[in-house]
Design a protein around this motif. Structure first.
Motif, PDB file in Angstrom:
ATOM      1  N   TYR A   1      43.274  38.744  58.168  1.00 53.86           N
ATOM      2  CA  TYR A   1      43.615  39.835  57.273  1.00 53.86           C
ATOM      3  C   TYR A   1      43.875  41.126  58.032  1.00 53.86           C
ATOM      4  O   TYR A   1      44.102  42.165  57.437  1.00 53.86           O
TER       5      TYR A   1
ATOM      6  N   LEU B   1      37.720  40.191  51.674  1.00 49.56           N
ATOM      7  CA  LEU B   1      38.870  39.545  51.054  1.00 49.56           C
ATOM      8  C   LEU B   1      40.074  40.475  51.105  1.00 49.56           C
ATOM      9  O   LEU B   1      39.936  41.700  50.980  1.00 49.56           O
TER      10      LEU B   1
ATOM     11  N   LYS C   1      46.165  41.915  47.405  1.00 46.51           N
ATOM     12  CA  LYS C   1      47.533  41.391  47.441  1.00 46.51           C
ATOM     13  C   LYS C   1      48.514  42.369  48.065  1.00 46.51           C
ATOM     14  O   LYS C   1      49.524  41.974  48.630  1.00 46.51           O
TER      15      LYS C   1
ATOM     16  N   GLU D   1      42.056  45.705  51.976  1.00 49.62           N
ATOM     17  CA  GLU D   1      40.929  44.795  52.110  1.00 49.62           C
ATOM     18  C   GLU D   1      39.773  45.234  51.208  1.00 49.62           C
ATOM     19  O   GLU D   1      39.608  46.418  50.913  1.00 49.62           O
TER      20      GLU D   1
ATOM     21  N   ARG E   1      39.605  35.402  41.661  1.00 48.55           N
ATOM     22  CA  ARG E   1      41.058  35.563  41.563  1.00 48.55           C
ATOM     23  C   ARG E   1      41.682  35.819  42.920  1.00 48.55           C
ATOM     24  O   ARG E   1      42.753  35.275  43.233  1.00 48.55           O
ATOM     25  N   LEU E   2      41.036  36.610  43.774  1.00 44.50           N
ATOM     26  CA  LEU E   2      41.576  36.855  45.108  1.00 44.50           C
ATOM     27  C   LEU E   2      41.538  35.593  45.955  1.00 44.50           C
ATOM     28  O   LEU E   2      42.468  35.339  46.736  1.00 44.50           O
ATOM     29  N   ASN E   3      40.506  34.802  45.807  1.00 43.86           N
ATOM     30  CA  ASN E   3      40.456  33.532  46.541  1.00 43.86           C
ATOM     31  C   ASN E   3      41.513  32.551  46.059  1.00 43.86           C
ATOM     32  O   ASN E   3      41.874  31.619  46.781  1.00 43.86           O
ATOM     33  N   ALA E   4      41.996  32.759  44.824  1.00 44.65           N
ATOM     34  CA  ALA E   4      43.052  31.906  44.277  1.00 44.65           C
ATOM     35  C   ALA E   4      44.436  32.543  44.465  1.00 44.65           C
ATOM     36  O   ALA E   4      45.377  32.184  43.762  1.00 44.65           O
ATOM     37  N   ASP E   5      44.546  33.494  45.414  1.00 44.11           N
ATOM     38  CA  ASP E   5      45.822  34.161  45.738  1.00 44.11           C
ATOM     39  C   ASP E   5      46.393  34.938  44.561  1.00 44.11           C
ATOM     40  O   ASP E   5      47.612  35.011  44.379  1.00 44.11           O
ATOM     41  N   SER E   6      45.526  35.494  43.732  1.00 45.58           N
ATOM     42  CA  SER E   6      45.967  36.414  42.687  1.00 45.58           C
ATOM     43  C   SER E   6      45.023  37.606  42.718  1.00 45.58           C
ATOM     44  O   SER E   6      44.305  37.807  43.692  1.00 45.58           O
TER      45      SER E   6
END
Length: 330
Positions: free
Chosen positions: A4, A31, A34, A38, A132-137
């Motif tokens: 990242y 994390l 998008k 960070e 949601r961030l771990n799921a690329d959203s």
């Protein structure tokens, strides 16, 4: 976390610092947002968290003190380089009974390129954004992060407000059935919860009022618009809770009238029994003295004559009480 990292501006410096955070006991996750920023999440139950935030992340000591304080009220601090936001949120979702003591603080420090959050216990909105961030959203910027977090927090609050509305309606049905013994303890508990939630949600009104009108590099126009909508929802919830508390007061007054009516009925029955038996006690006591010359003492029908007199007294007393009750003199 190395994936990242970025190599330009303050964001690169932040990532370089947060790479060291994962080696501290209070590190929870790092994390990516998008939009390139960070989000560092840490636990306040480790002393190393405060020293890291002060020494490595170079945050102001007042900001660090607020981020690691265990019991804090909802409030806001605006600095040129960032915004600190503290809000009370529900610790666990899906509870059968919402309780104010289950609310803990969400602690955030937001800059244009980063989010630092600390927690004493997991709350639903934080877990939702992390998933949601771990799921690329999920949110793209720190401003989006704040708006998403508050919206998710208010969704949880809305469900609990609806539960308390249902509980108040159920108590109203108990009062309508004159089931006072069941209504009173439920009413007391519900009123305590409502007062507790108002105590925690009230300060959030001032926070959202400032944020919705705050022109800062962390927030864009859309973020402010979303925060303004969140303020409107929060005001609606606060008004709903105040209305529920007023309904509880009305139900409490109704219970008071029911209890007064029952007490009045009991007092009337007691007075009626006393009115009937007082002359009977006097008469039987008078005839019970062991003296010569008492009426009917020599008659074989004396007992029945005395019984007839007693029955007549009872009948007259009942008629008098009935007339007084009908005339509403008693």
């Amino acid at each position: 976390p190395e994936a990242y990292s970025v190599n330009h501006g303050s964001r690169g410096l932040f990532v370089a610092l947060t790479h060291n955070a994962k080696h501290t006991p209070g590190f929870l996750h790092l994390l990516p947002l998008k939009g390139g920023g960070e989000w560092l999440h840490m636990c306040i139950r480790h002393q190393e968290t405060s020293s890291y935030l002060m020494d490595e992340a170079a945050l102001d000591d007042l900001i660090v003190a607020a981020l690691v304080e265990e019991d804090t009220r909802s409030r806001l601090r605006v600095r040129d380089d960032g915004i600190m936001v503290l809000l009370k949120a529900m610790r666990v979702e899906g509870q059968a009974t919402p309780r104010p003591e289950d609310m803990v603080s969400m602690r955030l420090w937001l800059t244009p390129s980063s989010v630092i959050s600390t927690r004493e216990a997991d709350v639903g909105p934080i877990l939702d954004i992390a998933a949601r961030l771990n799921a690329d959203s999920g949110p793209a910027t720190p401003g989006n992060f704040l708006a998403d977090l508050i919206e998710k927090h208010l969704e949880v609050v809305e469900r609990f407000v609806e539960q308390m509305e249902d509980e108040t309606t159920r108590i109203g049905a108990m009062v309508a059935r004159y089931d006072v013994d069941m209504a009173c303890p439920n009413m007391s508990e519900t009123e305590t919860r409502i007062s507790g939630f108002l105590r925690h949600l009230g300060p959030q009104r001032a926070v959202l009022e400032i944020l919705s009108d705050l022109h800062h590099q962390v927030l864009d126009d859309r973020d402010r618009a979303r925060l303004d909508d969140a303020l409107a929802r929060l005001l609606r919830f606060i008004e709903a809770l105040q209305t529920l508390r007023e309904r509880i007061d009305i139900l409490n007054n109704q219970i008071g009238r029911i209890q007064d009516r029952r007490l009045s009925r009991s007092t009337y029955i007691f007075a009626a029994v006393a009115t009937i038996f007082l002359p009977l006690s006097f008469l039987t006591g008078l005839f019970g003295v062991n003296l010569m010359g008492l009426p009917f003492s020599e008659s074989t029908r004396g007992f029945w004559a005395l019984a007839a007199i007693c029955v007549a007294i009872v009948a007259v007393a009942l008629v008098v009480l009935a007339v007084c009750r009908w005339r509403k003199w008693l």
